[in-house]
Scaffold this active site. Structure first.
Site, short mmCIF file in Angstrom:
data_model
loop_
_atom_site.label_atom_id
_atom_site.label_comp_id
_atom_site.label_asym_id
_atom_site.label_seq_id
_atom_site.Cartn_x
_atom_site.Cartn_y
_atom_site.Cartn_z
N LEU A 1 32.78 2.53 -12.01
CA LEU A 1 32.12 3.55 -11.19
C LEU A 1 32.52 4.94 -11.68
O LEU A 1 33.71 5.22 -11.83
CB LEU A 1 32.49 3.38 -9.72
CG LEU A 1 31.69 4.32 -8.80
CD1 LEU A 1 30.41 3.63 -8.34
CD2 LEU A 1 32.51 4.76 -7.61
N ASP B 1 39.50 -5.14 -4.24
CA ASP B 1 39.51 -5.86 -5.52
C ASP B 1 39.45 -7.38 -5.35
O ASP B 1 38.59 -8.04 -5.92
CB ASP B 1 40.73 -5.45 -6.34
CG ASP B 1 40.74 -6.11 -7.72
OD1 ASP B 1 39.67 -6.17 -8.34
OD2 ASP B 1 41.82 -6.54 -8.17
N ARG C 1 29.62 -12.82 -2.42
CA ARG C 1 29.80 -11.56 -3.14
C ARG C 1 28.68 -10.58 -2.86
O ARG C 1 28.86 -9.37 -3.04
CB ARG C 1 29.88 -11.81 -4.65
CG ARG C 1 31.12 -12.57 -5.10
CD ARG C 1 31.27 -12.52 -6.60
NE ARG C 1 31.64 -11.18 -7.04
CZ ARG C 1 31.69 -10.80 -8.31
NH1 ARG C 1 31.36 -11.66 -9.26
NH2 ARG C 1 32.04 -9.57 -8.63
#
Length: 384
Positions: free
Chosen positions: A158, A134, A57
């Site tokens: 965001l 996503d 990640r």
């Protein structure tokens, strides 16, 4: 190749194909994010939907060893609809969050990125490119923030200058060493509205999300929703928009740039009772193109049952009795038993009927979780 000139060409092309914002950053590790993710795991805040490997990640080169840059894109989505259907006592309606309006945004963004990839490959044939939306390993928000598209607010979304936080994000890893853009300043300041207004208190420490308490996450679970959170769900059948709705940077934001994202009012504000007996085929035909369908019909039906219980909708009693007595899925039977208890507490005209059927169900049911729900409802009805 003059990569500065090509970057400008790519930006111009992105605007021509309907990308609202684009930014560029390096493929360097996301050091601060890594520390935060390990902390979230320790605290038990993660949802379980995300990539399990925190190194993947936060280390772009663990995904593409040759990566030199990441291209981030954002598409703005609408927040208001025309011909909003009425929510009446006879036809109570549920609510899909705005992130599930229109066609599944994963497909919309992938389509735009495929066009970008084709443009890049035409000009740089040996370019390596990997896109994700996503469900990829990288954090879309962390990439977009570092690429200068916006800043991550205390609600963990965001925030962009032009569209607020109502944007979908995607990114592309590439071996092309584009010049990076500069991050923008975080402008949340002392504002704490999203944290204060979160229905379940899921926003903690100004920028951390406890996914286990987040209403949006809870609506996507397939198991029983813990009883304390059911009333907080209200009439939501998928997702939650509260933290975005109260954000000052979202005031007046309502962008209609993409026809694929326009909502069908009957789908995003569906009649709750009509959801209860849908077949798998009917569900796919009705909701299959929406992002909110990704977990299948069971969570949506369970949430519809909770919403009917929250509405105290006496007109739904027969439908709920049918769910409690005949549905093969324990989550549906048990949640229906809870909703029936909620309705009968407030509606004297159905009290006797519901009480008797709950007592009968108690004798027939074998699943321990469903039995607990039936006993809970009966106990509260007897206390009335």
């Amino acid at each position: 190749m003059d990569l500065i000139a090509f970057k400008h060409e790519l930006i111009d092309y992105s605007q021509r194909i309907g990308i609202d914002k684009i930014g560029f950053t390096t493929a360097d590790p996301f050091v601060e994010l890594k520390a935060r993710l390990y902390q979230q795991r320790t605290l038990g805040y993660q949802s379980g939907f995300e990539e399990k490997d925190i190194e993947r990640r936060t280390e772009p080169r663990a995904i593409m060893p040759e990566a030199r840059s990441i291209i981030s894109i954002a598409l703005a989505y609408p927040t208001k609809m025309e011909n909003r259907p009425k929510n009446t006592r006879e036809k109570r309606r549920g609510n899909f969050a705005r992130a599930s309006w229109g066609q599944d945004y994963h497909d919309v963004l992938r389509s735009r990125m495929e066009q970008l990839m084709a443009f890049i490959s035409k000009h740089i044939p040996d370019a390596l490119i990997e896109s994700m939306v996503d469900t990829g390993a990288l954090s879309d928000r962390a990439v977009a923030e570092r690429a200068g598209i916006g800043f991550v607010g205390k609600h963990t979304n965001l925030i962009t200058k032009d569209y607020g936080s109502y944007v979908y994000l995607g990114e592309m890893l590439t071996n092309i060493p584009f010049h990076p853009d500069q991050p923008v300043e975080n402008l949340c300041g002392d504002c704490n509205l999203c944290v204060d207004k979160c229905p379940s208190g899921a926003l903690v420490q100004g920028g951390q999300l406890n996914a286990q308490k987040c209403i949006a996450f809870l609506t996507q679970k397939k198991d029983f929703i813990p009883e304390p959170y059911r009333k907080l769900i209200g009439n939501r059948v998928y997702g939650c928009d509260t933290c975005q709705q109260v954000c000052p940077y979202n005031r007046g934001m309502n962008v209609h740039h993409h026809m694929e994202m326009e909502p069908d009012p009957e789908k995003v504000k569906p009649e709750l009772k009509s959801l209860l007996h849908m077949s798998n085929r009917q569900f796919r035909e009705t909701f299959g193109e929406m992002a909110g369908s990704w977990r299948g019909k069971k969570p949506i039906q369970r949430n519809a049952i909770i919403a009917l219980g929250n509405y105290k909708d006496a007109t739904a009693v027969d439908d709920l009795l049918d769910c409690m007595e005949k549905d093969p899925r324990p989550v549906i039977r048990g949640t229906a038993a809870w909703a029936l208890g909620e309705i009968a507490k407030q509606e004297p005209k159905v009290y006797d009927k519901v009480s008797e059927r709950l007592k009968h169900a108690l004798e027939q049911e074998v699943d321990p979780q469903v039995l607990r729900e039936i006993k809970h409802s009966l106990t509260h009805l007897l206390e009335k």
